[in-house]
Scaffold this motif. Structure first.
Motif, PDB file in Angstrom:
ATOM      1  N   VAL A  78       0.842  -1.195   0.000  1.00  8.52           N
ATOM      2  CA  VAL A  78       0.000   0.000   0.000  1.00  8.52           C
ATOM      3  C   VAL A  78       0.879   1.246   0.000  1.00  8.52           C
ATOM      4  O   VAL A  78       0.656   2.196  -0.759  1.00  8.52           O
ATOM      5  CB  VAL A  78      -0.967   0.008   1.209  1.00  8.52           C
ATOM      6  CG1 VAL A  78      -1.646   1.358   1.381  1.00  8.52           C
ATOM      7  CG2 VAL A  78      -2.003  -1.096   1.066  1.00  8.52           C
ATOM      8  N   ARG A  79       1.902   1.235   0.842  1.00  7.21           N
ATOM      9  CA  ARG A  79       2.798   2.392   0.943  1.00  7.21           C
ATOM     10  C   ARG A  79       3.558   2.602  -0.362  1.00  7.21           C
ATOM     11  O   ARG A  79       3.751   3.748  -0.796  1.00  7.21           O
ATOM     12  CB  ARG A  79       3.780   2.189   2.103  1.00  7.21           C
ATOM     13  CG  ARG A  79       4.731   3.303   2.287  1.00  7.21           C
ATOM     14  CD  ARG A  79       3.997   4.584   2.736  1.00  7.21           C
ATOM     15  NE  ARG A  79       4.899   5.693   2.575  1.00  7.21           N
ATOM     16  CZ  ARG A  79       4.696   6.723   1.757  1.00  7.21           C
ATOM     17  NH1 ARG A  79       3.580   6.835   1.081  1.00  7.21           N
ATOM     18  NH2 ARG A  79       5.581   7.658   1.633  1.00  7.21           N
ATOM     19  N   ASP A  80       3.981   1.536  -1.009  1.00  2.00           N
ATOM     20  CA  ASP A  80       4.679   1.652  -2.289  1.00  2.00           C
ATOM     21  C   ASP A  80       3.773   2.283  -3.351  1.00  2.00           C
ATOM     22  O   ASP A  80       4.213   3.129  -4.138  1.00  2.00           O
ATOM     23  CB  ASP A  80       5.186   0.290  -2.765  1.00  2.00           C
ATOM     24  CG  ASP A  80       6.359  -0.238  -1.935  1.00  2.00           C
ATOM     25  OD1 ASP A  80       6.962   0.557  -1.173  1.00  2.00           O
ATOM     26  OD2 ASP A  80       6.650  -1.441  -2.041  1.00  2.00           O
ATOM     27  N   ALA A 120       4.385   5.876  -5.157  1.00  2.00           N
ATOM     28  CA  ALA A 120       4.426   5.979  -6.626  1.00  2.00           C
ATOM     29  C   ALA A 120       3.426   7.036  -7.109  1.00  2.00           C
ATOM     30  O   ALA A 120       3.732   7.815  -8.020  1.00  2.00           O
ATOM     31  CB  ALA A 120       4.127   4.624  -7.261  1.00  2.00           C
ATOM     32  N   GLU A 121       2.247   7.081  -6.505  1.00  5.34           N
ATOM     33  CA  GLU A 121       1.253   8.098  -6.861  1.00  5.34           C
ATOM     34  C   GLU A 121       1.776   9.494  -6.522  1.00  5.34           C
ATOM     35  O   GLU A 121       1.589  10.438  -7.286  1.00  5.34           O
ATOM     36  CB  GLU A 121      -0.067   7.837  -6.134  1.00  5.34           C
ATOM     37  CG  GLU A 121      -0.800   6.615  -6.650  1.00  5.34           C
ATOM     38  CD  GLU A 121      -1.997   6.226  -5.801  1.00  5.34           C
ATOM     39  OE1 GLU A 121      -2.191   6.792  -4.690  1.00  5.34           O
ATOM     40  OE2 GLU A 121      -2.745   5.332  -6.231  1.00  5.34           O
ATOM     41  N   LEU A 172       2.398  12.492  -9.156  1.00  7.32           N
ATOM     42  CA  LEU A 172       1.728  13.770  -8.935  1.00  7.32           C
ATOM     43  C   LEU A 172       2.736  14.905  -8.881  1.00  7.32           C
ATOM     44  O   LEU A 172       2.550  15.951  -9.508  1.00  7.32           O
ATOM     45  CB  LEU A 172       0.912  13.728  -7.633  1.00  7.32           C
ATOM     46  CG  LEU A 172       0.232  15.037  -7.236  1.00  7.32           C
ATOM     47  CD1 LEU A 172      -0.844  15.412  -8.245  1.00  7.32           C
ATOM     48  CD2 LEU A 172      -0.351  14.915  -5.835  1.00  7.32           C
ATOM     49  N   GLN A 173       3.823  14.697  -8.158  1.00  5.70           N
ATOM     50  CA  GLN A 173       4.852  15.733  -8.053  1.00  5.70           C
ATOM     51  C   GLN A 173       5.441  16.049  -9.424  1.00  5.70           C
ATOM     52  O   GLN A 173       5.667  17.207  -9.757  1.00  5.70           O
ATOM     53  CB  GLN A 173       5.962  15.302  -7.092  1.00  5.70           C
ATOM     54  CG  GLN A 173       5.562  15.360  -5.637  1.00  5.70           C
ATOM     55  CD  GLN A 173       5.306  16.770  -5.175  1.00  5.70           C
ATOM     56  OE1 GLN A 173       4.206  17.304  -5.319  1.00  5.70           O
ATOM     57  NE2 GLN A 173       6.294  17.396  -4.605  1.00  5.70           N
ATOM     58  N   ALA A 216       4.006  17.700   2.331  1.00  4.80           N
ATOM     59  CA  ALA A 216       3.680  17.546   3.751  1.00  4.80           C
ATOM     60  C   ALA A 216       2.934  16.233   3.996  1.00  4.80           C
ATOM     61  O   ALA A 216       3.221  15.514   4.966  1.00  4.80           O
ATOM     62  CB  ALA A 216       2.846  18.732   4.233  1.00  4.80           C
ATOM     63  N   ALA A 217       1.990  15.919   3.127  1.00  2.00           N
ATOM     64  CA  ALA A 217       1.232  14.669   3.275  1.00  2.00           C
ATOM     65  C   ALA A 217       2.141  13.461   3.099  1.00  2.00           C
ATOM     66  O   ALA A 217       2.044  12.478   3.849  1.00  2.00           O
ATOM     67  CB  ALA A 217       0.085  14.626   2.264  1.00  2.00           C
ATOM     68  N   GLU A 218       3.054  13.532   2.145  1.00  6.41           N
ATOM     69  CA  GLU A 218       3.988  12.420   1.906  1.00  6.41           C
ATOM     70  C   GLU A 218       4.907  12.236   3.110  1.00  6.41           C
ATOM     71  O   GLU A 218       5.163  11.109   3.530  1.00  6.41           O
ATOM     72  CB  GLU A 218       4.798  12.673   0.636  1.00  6.41           C
ATOM     73  CG  GLU A 218       5.850  11.620   0.350  1.00  6.41           C
ATOM     74  CD  GLU A 218       5.316  10.242   0.019  1.00  6.41           C
ATOM     75  OE1 GLU A 218       6.136   9.306  -0.080  1.00  6.41           O
ATOM     76  OE2 GLU A 218       4.089  10.074  -0.142  1.00  6.41           O
TER      77      GLU A 218
END
Length: 131
Positions: free
Chosen positions: A19-21, A25-26, A30-31, A120-122
């Motif tokens: 899930v974290r991977d 990746a998302e 996005l960045q 910040a969320a990452e």
């Protein structure tokens, strides 16, 4: 019983890592998209602030900065329709309230803020996961 608990804990850990991977990746995608959009907007702003761009130059600019799509495409399309005369690009923008140039600058700032929020969320997700 202990072996079963260990196996279950390992499976949960493996699932959390998957899930974290996916989340990471998302985030990276996005960045990348946000950075490319911001850079395209900056190039467009710089280009549009230069005087006397021809219609052909404007069309090339539009094609170049919208190759991947973007929420600013309608504004740029409208800009291309503003004038076919030889007047300066800079002048045509300043005469059209609120102005495509201002809209593009606002979008650039919005993308910058979205990148900061995503960072910040990452960071929070990394901390939560323990990476």
């Amino acid at each position: 019983d202990l072996d079963q608990d260990i196996l279950q804990a390992q499976q949960e850990k493996d699932e959390a890592k998957k899930v974290r991977d996916v989340q990471h990746a998302e985030f990276v995608a996005l960045q990348k998209d946000q950075l490319e959009s911001s850079e395209a907007l900056q190039r467009a702003i710089t280009e549009l602030q230069t005087p006397a761009a021809s219609q052909e130059q404007k069309e090339v600019l539009l094609q170049r900065i919208t190759k991947d799509g973007g929420s600013y495409e309608p504004a740029l399309t409208a800009y291309l329709q503003l004038t076919n005369s030889g007047e300066e690009v800079r002048g045509s923008f300043r005469k059209k309230p609120p102005g495509v140039l201002k809209l593009m600058k606002d979008l650039r700032e919005k993308f910058r803020q979205e990148r900061l929020d995503a960072d910040a969320a990452e960071t929070a997700k990394e901390h939560e996961y323990g990476t």
